[in-house]
Design a protein around this motif. Structure first.
Motif, PDB file in Angstrom:
ATOM      1  N   ARG A   1      43.929  38.946  44.715  1.00  0.00           N
ATOM      2  CA  ARG A   1      44.103  38.104  45.892  1.00  0.00           C
ATOM      3  C   ARG A   1      43.084  36.965  45.893  1.00  0.00           C
ATOM      4  O   ARG A   1      41.948  37.140  45.486  1.00  0.00           O
ATOM      5  CB  ARG A   1      43.923  38.931  47.171  1.00  0.00           C
ATOM      6  N   TRP A   2      43.521  35.837  46.398  1.00  0.00           N
ATOM      7  CA  TRP A   2      42.656  34.688  46.650  1.00  0.00           C
ATOM      8  C   TRP A   2      42.105  34.048  45.385  1.00  0.00           C
ATOM      9  O   TRP A   2      41.127  33.310  45.426  1.00  0.00           O
ATOM     10  CB  TRP A   2      41.491  35.059  47.582  1.00  0.00           C
ATOM     11  N   CYS A   3      42.735  34.312  44.227  1.00  0.00           N
ATOM     12  CA  CYS A   3      42.239  33.687  43.000  1.00  0.00           C
ATOM     13  C   CYS A   3      42.914  32.335  42.746  1.00  0.00           C
ATOM     14  O   CYS A   3      42.556  31.642  41.796  1.00  0.00           O
ATOM     15  CB  CYS A   3      42.432  34.604  41.794  1.00  0.00           C
ATOM     16  N   GLY A   4      43.899  31.957  43.575  1.00  0.00           N
ATOM     17  CA  GLY A   4      44.519  30.643  43.447  1.00  0.00           C
ATOM     18  C   GLY A   4      45.947  30.644  42.944  1.00  0.00           C
ATOM     19  O   GLY A   4      46.495  29.587  42.622  1.00  0.00           O
TER      20      GLY A   4
ATOM     21  N   GLY B   1      62.011  38.824  27.922  1.00  0.00           N
ATOM     22  CA  GLY B   1      62.884  37.759  27.453  1.00  0.00           C
ATOM     23  C   GLY B   1      63.331  36.810  28.538  1.00  0.00           C
ATOM     24  O   GLY B   1      63.886  35.746  28.243  1.00  0.00           O
ATOM     25  N   ARG B   2      63.089  37.179  29.784  1.00  0.00           N
ATOM     26  CA  ARG B   2      63.521  36.342  30.896  1.00  0.00           C
ATOM     27  C   ARG B   2      62.352  35.860  31.758  1.00  0.00           C
ATOM     28  O   ARG B   2      62.363  34.747  32.245  1.00  0.00           O
ATOM     29  CB  ARG B   2      64.506  37.104  31.779  1.00  0.00           C
ATOM     30  N   ILE B   3      61.378  36.768  31.951  1.00  0.00           N
ATOM     31  CA  ILE B   3      60.251  36.456  32.838  1.00  0.00           C
ATOM     32  C   ILE B   3      58.955  36.515  32.040  1.00  0.00           C
ATOM     33  O   ILE B   3      58.527  37.586  31.582  1.00  0.00           O
ATOM     34  CB  ILE B   3      60.193  37.434  34.028  1.00  0.00           C
ATOM     35  N   GLY B   4      58.325  35.360  31.830  1.00  0.00           N
ATOM     36  CA  GLY B   4      57.029  35.302  31.166  1.00  0.00           C
ATOM     37  C   GLY B   4      55.925  35.643  32.148  1.00  0.00           C
ATOM     38  O   GLY B   4      56.089  35.500  33.358  1.00  0.00           O
ATOM     39  N   ARG B   5      54.797  36.056  31.631  1.00  0.00           N
ATOM     40  CA  ARG B   5      53.708  36.522  32.504  1.00  0.00           C
ATOM     41  C   ARG B   5      52.423  35.765  32.195  1.00  0.00           C
ATOM     42  O   ARG B   5      52.053  35.610  31.038  1.00  0.00           O
ATOM     43  CB  ARG B   5      53.493  38.016  32.289  1.00  0.00           C
ATOM     44  N   VAL B   6      51.750  35.313  33.236  1.00  0.00           N
ATOM     45  CA  VAL B   6      50.457  34.654  33.097  1.00  0.00           C
ATOM     46  C   VAL B   6      49.472  35.374  34.002  1.00  0.00           C
ATOM     47  O   VAL B   6      49.687  35.467  35.216  1.00  0.00           O
ATOM     48  CB  VAL B   6      50.533  33.159  33.483  1.00  0.00           C
ATOM     49  N   ARG B   7      48.406  35.894  33.420  1.00  0.00           N
ATOM     50  CA  ARG B   7      47.381  36.613  34.191  1.00  0.00           C
ATOM     51  C   ARG B   7      46.333  35.619  34.654  1.00  0.00           C
ATOM     52  O   ARG B   7      45.668  34.970  33.836  1.00  0.00           O
ATOM     53  CB  ARG B   7      46.755  37.687  33.304  1.00  0.00           C
ATOM     54  N   MET B   8      46.180  35.488  35.970  1.00  0.00           N
ATOM     55  CA  MET B   8      45.181  34.571  36.521  1.00  0.00           C
ATOM     56  C   MET B   8      43.979  35.356  37.034  1.00  0.00           C
ATOM     57  O   MET B   8      44.129  36.392  37.676  1.00  0.00           O
ATOM     58  CB  MET B   8      45.778  33.736  37.657  1.00  0.00           C
ATOM     59  N   ARG B   9      42.813  34.839  36.741  1.00  0.00           N
ATOM     60  CA  ARG B   9      41.577  35.369  37.295  1.00  0.00           C
ATOM     61  C   ARG B   9      40.943  34.320  38.202  1.00  0.00           C
ATOM     62  O   ARG B   9      41.444  33.210  38.310  1.00  0.00           O
ATOM     63  CB  ARG B   9      40.621  35.771  36.166  1.00  0.00           C
ATOM     64  N   THR B  10      39.852  34.676  38.865  1.00  0.00           N
ATOM     65  CA  THR B  10      39.138  33.689  39.667  1.00  0.00           C
ATOM     66  C   THR B  10      38.587  32.607  38.734  1.00  0.00           C
ATOM     67  O   THR B  10      38.657  32.716  37.511  1.00  0.00           O
ATOM     68  CB  THR B  10      38.013  34.357  40.464  1.00  0.00           C
TER      69      THR B  10
ATOM     70  N   TYR C   1      35.319  46.641  34.366  1.00  0.00           N
ATOM     71  CA  TYR C   1      34.717  45.484  35.024  1.00  0.00           C
ATOM     72  C   TYR C   1      35.582  45.100  36.224  1.00  0.00           C
ATOM     73  O   TYR C   1      36.806  45.257  36.190  1.00  0.00           O
ATOM     74  CB  TYR C   1      34.635  44.289  34.067  1.00  0.00           C
ATOM     75  N   PHE C   2      34.943  44.557  37.256  1.00  0.00           N
ATOM     76  CA  PHE C   2      35.700  44.020  38.384  1.00  0.00           C
ATOM     77  C   PHE C   2      36.281  42.665  38.002  1.00  0.00           C
ATOM     78  O   PHE C   2      35.771  41.988  37.101  1.00  0.00           O
ATOM     79  CB  PHE C   2      34.809  43.879  39.623  1.00  0.00           C
ATOM     80  N   ASP C   3      37.334  42.277  38.709  1.00  0.00           N
ATOM     81  CA  ASP C   3      38.008  41.024  38.370  1.00  0.00           C
ATOM     82  C   ASP C   3      37.116  39.813  38.594  1.00  0.00           C
ATOM     83  O   ASP C   3      37.307  38.782  37.963  1.00  0.00           O
ATOM     84  CB  ASP C   3      39.296  40.875  39.185  1.00  0.00           C
ATOM     85  N   ASP C   4      36.150  39.921  39.489  1.00  0.00           N
ATOM     86  CA  ASP C   4      35.183  38.838  39.707  1.00  0.00           C
ATOM     87  C   ASP C   4      33.797  39.460  39.807  1.00  0.00           C
ATOM     88  O   ASP C   4      33.632  40.511  40.439  1.00  0.00           O
ATOM     89  CB  ASP C   4      35.512  38.061  40.991  1.00  0.00           C
ATOM     90  N   PRO C   5      32.782  38.852  39.184  1.00  0.00           N
ATOM     91  CA  PRO C   5      31.440  39.463  39.186  1.00  0.00           C
ATOM     92  C   PRO C   5      30.836  39.607  40.577  1.00  0.00           C
ATOM     93  O   PRO C   5      29.997  40.480  40.806  1.00  0.00           O
ATOM     94  CB  PRO C   5      30.614  38.508  38.313  1.00  0.00           C
ATOM     95  N   SER C   6      31.266  38.765  41.518  1.00  0.00           N
ATOM     96  CA  SER C   6      30.719  38.833  42.874  1.00  0.00           C
ATOM     97  C   SER C   6      31.055  40.150  43.563  1.00  0.00           C
ATOM     98  O   SER C   6      30.344  40.577  44.478  1.00  0.00           O
ATOM     99  CB  SER C   6      31.242  37.673  43.715  1.00  0.00           C
ATOM    100  N   LEU C   7      32.142  40.804  43.147  1.00  0.00           N
ATOM    101  CA  LEU C   7      32.543  42.061  43.781  1.00  0.00           C
ATOM    102  C   LEU C   7      31.512  43.146  43.507  1.00  0.00           C
ATOM    103  O   LEU C   7      31.191  43.948  44.393  1.00  0.00           O
ATOM    104  CB  LEU C   7      33.924  42.476  43.279  1.00  0.00           C
ATOM    105  N   GLY C   8      30.979  43.182  42.290  1.00  0.00           N
ATOM    106  CA  GLY C   8      29.933  44.139  41.973  1.00  0.00           C
ATOM    107  C   GLY C   8      28.673  43.879  42.784  1.00  0.00           C
ATOM    108  O   GLY C   8      28.044  44.813  43.302  1.00  0.00           O
TER     109      GLY C   8
END
Length: 428
Positions: free
Chosen positions: A35-38, A122-131, A286-293
């Motif tokens: 959430r809130w990563c843009g 084959g139909r839906i590509g995936r992009v992983r977004m981080r902060t 690891y957490f998705d953002d270092p600030s969470l730790g």
């Protein structure tokens, strides 16, 4: 590339190039991440129409087809609130002969597995977004390119960052809402709100206890960047409680954390592709953002500066975070190009980047220059082990490097060719 729906003040993201590329290849693109990563802003920047499922969920549950109405590329924001939308999008793509660039889906969590839901392959590509990375927040001077290092391109560069800056960046994190220089926003309130939403709403919705979830998350923060066992986490989380938590319970919470893009895992690596150690080595978390730790450990920048060991661990988390993004943009990058190395002789190396064509690089992470010699020995031992058996035909690393928090220059050591790179000089 962008459309007129691009939000005012939109900060371009490194993954924009991947989104653009996937829209030209697939009928739909899913942008997923915490959430809130843009995600919503990026999806809007590429869309010609938008539906926000979480604003009228009951309507789309009643008739999911309504979510598909709009000019393409059409964004369906937070689709996971009505999981049936996925299959309807897939069928629409099939009906349109798999025409590229029809839909953009965004999701802050992965719905529970459903046998009736197609993978979307084959139909839906995936992009992983981080902060946001330090490149995107403009705290890196972008003078040392990870892609360039794989090509043998490097020039010495000056670093201008101190440990106080690193501590501030860790505690603030890469949240887009905290990067507006014209707004004075206290980061701790934003991050605490994120944690409250995760534990009190998302985890409860999944049938989990919010207090237990918070205790497990605090245990993960204490064991950040390690391959802590489920038993260790269970013992930590049960402190002060009469009823012990089972390893099965801990595993179920970790799964929910991962499905909400709160937690990520770094898996073990060995040079032979079929090496058993790749699947037998416990993952590091690891957490998705270092600030969470930092938030879970109740640390602000000043206190973090006083906690040397914790500072080093959270700096490692910051580097892993940025390397995930930079490595994902490499031309031959797989879906998960980052690993770590650990063996029975006690040798550990923080990061291995492996590409589809077999090229690889090894990176150690140290907060300051005082540990460079120690890191160098680890890297040299790794190189010797991997290349010791000529019959195995394991390739030499493309490069080896040490990422540091405070260092005067990005440079290449004359005696061994290993790079020493301050984190504020690194980019994709």
């Amino acid at each position: 590339m962008y459309t007129k729906l691009k939000p005012a003040g939109y900060i371009p993201r490194l993954l924009d190039s991947l989104v653009s590329n996937r829209l030209q290849q697939f009928g739909a693109v899913e942008i997923c991440g915490t959430r809130w990563c843009g995600k919503s802003w990026t999806a809007s920047a590429f869309a010609k129409s938008i539906v926000r499922v979480d604003e009228n969920t009951a309507l789309y549950i009643e008739d999911p087809e309504l979510a598909l109405i709009g000019e393409t590329p059409h964004t369906i924001d937070e689709w996971q609130d009505v999981p049936s939308i996925w299959n309807i999008v897939r069928h629409r793509i099939d009906d349109m002969a798999n025409s590229a660039g029809q839909f953009i889906l965004t999701g802050s969590s992965t719905p529970p597995k459903d046998e009736a839901r197609h993978s979307g392959a084959g139909r839906i590509g995936r992009v992983r977004m981080r902060t946001m990375t330090m490149t995107e927040t403009e705290e890196s001077n972008k003078s040392v390119s990870l892609a360039g290092l794989f090509q043998g391109e490097f020039e010495p560069q000056k670093s201008n960052m101190g440990l106080e800056d690193i501590a501030r960046i860790i505690c603030r994190g890469g949240w887009p809402a905290l990067q507006n220089k014209n707004r004075c926003v206290d980061s701790k309130y934003v991050i605490e709100d994120y944690l409250d939403v995760l534990f009190d709403i998302s985890l409860r919705k999944a049938g989990k206890d919010s207090t237990t979830a918070r205790r497990i998350a605090k245990s993960l923060a204490r064991n950040l960047g390690t391959s802590a066992t489920l038993k260790t986490i269970a013992n930590d989380a049960a402190m002060g409680e009469q009823r012990a938590l089972t390893e099965e319970t801990i595993s179920s919470y970790l799964t929910e954390f991962s499905m909400n893009y709160f937690l990520d895992e770094l898996h073990g690596w060995d040079a032979p592709v079929k090496a058993k150690s790749r699947v037998r080595t416990k993952p590091k978390r690891y957490f998705d953002d270092p600030s969470l730790g930092a938030a879970l450990l109740s640390l602000n920048p000043n206190r973090l500066l006083e906690e040397g060991q914790v500072f080093g661990v959270l700096f490692e988390s910051l580097c892993i975070h940025d390397l995930w993004v930079y490595a994902s943009l490499l031309p031959e990058a797989s879906a998960r190009p980052l690993y770590y190395y650990s063996d029975s002789d006690g040798l550990e190396v923080d990061v291995i980047i492996e590409l589809r064509d077999g090229r690889w690089a090894a990176i150690e992470i140290k907060l300051g220059e005082s540990k460079v010699d120690e890191a160098t020995k680890n890297l040299q031992r790794l190189r010797a082990k991997i290349t010791a058996n000529p019959a195995a035909r394991n390739s030499e690393p493309e490069f080896m490097a040490i990422l540091v928090g405070k260092g005067e220059y990005a440079r290449q050591r004359k005696e061994d060719g290993i790079y020493v790179i301050p984190i504020d000089t690194l980019t994709a």
